[in-house]
Write an enzyme that holds these catalytic residues in place. Structure first.
Site, PDB file in Angstrom:
ATOM      1  N   GLU A   1       3.596  41.853 -51.884  1.00 21.63           N
ATOM      2  CA  GLU A   1       4.429  41.473 -50.737  1.00 21.63           C
ATOM      3  C   GLU A   1       5.788  40.919 -51.137  1.00 21.63           C
ATOM      4  O   GLU A   1       6.533  40.425 -50.289  1.00 21.63           O
ATOM      5  CB  GLU A   1       3.684  40.438 -49.892  1.00 21.63           C
ATOM      6  N   ASP A  59       5.144  41.014 -44.644  1.00 26.99           N
ATOM      7  CA  ASP A  59       5.620  40.168 -45.737  1.00 26.99           C
ATOM      8  C   ASP A  59       6.708  40.878 -46.536  1.00 26.99           C
ATOM      9  O   ASP A  59       7.678  40.260 -46.974  1.00 26.99           O
ATOM     10  CB  ASP A  59       4.462  39.794 -46.649  1.00 26.99           C
TER      11      ASP A  59
END
Length: 246
Positions: free
Chosen positions: A147, A173
């Site tokens: 992420e 994310d």
């Protein structure tokens, strides 16, 4: 009692949801609905250890394999949920192969550093031999969530780490860390594609969170096999809105 069935890494597509409500009844409802798996969100949801234990027990009862997204990749965080009988772990913010190797070491007995006890649920509360407990414990899945930009850059190296079973793509994310305003922006889509190809190229599974089920076909073509589509909360919200509109 042995570790939960974990058919998720057989190369076939499987659909699950995030579980963000601290409730064993939610687990039972989802298990009765025929989902392939669930992911208890121990990173962002307020789920303490005692409640988590009961939720994992409910997963056993309804034969719903439950992964747990742990708060971090530390040894105590990982061994605790695996001792309770989680089918595997999802570790957030894995951004380099060194961290991935640490995660694997904390999750595995053979070649790792996971502390061994035959008394927890995963080992049948002492009913297994030491050898059986080690084998049972090492069947659990290790999934690294990518992420961050560094994780995207190192995705191939992370996927090649022995003991890593899958890479998990977190589009929201990624959008935040890449400075994008939406998961639909090209930079986010390219990052997701790169991670999926890195996982598949290393012979590992690729997983992704999707808020829109219509995106599943696109990522399945890229080789993604594990789909976490929405959450218990989003389903409840959508159902309530539909009822209110009606």
């Amino acid at each position: 009692m042995v570790s939960q069935p974990m058919p998720l890494l057989n190369g076939e597509p499987h659909v699950g949801v995030f579980i963000k409500t601290a409730s064993h009844q939610v687990v039972e409802v989802l298990g009765a609905a025929g989902l392939a798996f669930g992911v208890i969100d121990g990173e962002h949801a307020p789920i303490d250890r005692s409640v988590l234990d009961t939720m994992l027990l409910a997963g056993y009862a309804c034969r719903l394999p439950l992964l747990v997204r742990v708060a971090d990749g530390s040894g105590p965080a990982i061994s605790s949920v695996l001792d309770m009988g989680a089918a595997g772990i999802v570790v957030p913010h894995v951004d380099c192969p060194e961290y991935a190797r640490q995660v694997v070491a904390h999750a595995k007995f053979a070649g790792g550093r996971r502390g061994l006890s035959t008394s927890p649920r995963y080992a049948g509360y002492g009913s297994m031999s030491m050898h059986e407990a080690v084998c049972s414990g090492d069947e659990t899945a290790v999934i690294c969530q990518i992420e961050d930009p560094e994780g995207v850059q190192n995705a191939q190296l992370i996927a090649q780490v022995e003991g890593v079973d899958a890479l998990f793509i977190g589009p929201l994310d990624l959008a935040h860390s890449l400075g994008a305003d939406s998961v639909r922006e090209p930079v986010v889509r390219e990052a997701c594609e790169h991670i999926a190809r890195a996982a598949c190229g290393a012979g590992k599974a690729a997983a992704i969170f999707l808020s829109d089920p219509s995106d599943k076909a696109y990522y399945q073509e890229l080789g993604v096999t594990l789909f976490i589509i929405g959450s218990d909360q989003s389903m409840m919200r959508q159902g309530t809105r539909a009822l209110s509109s009606a």
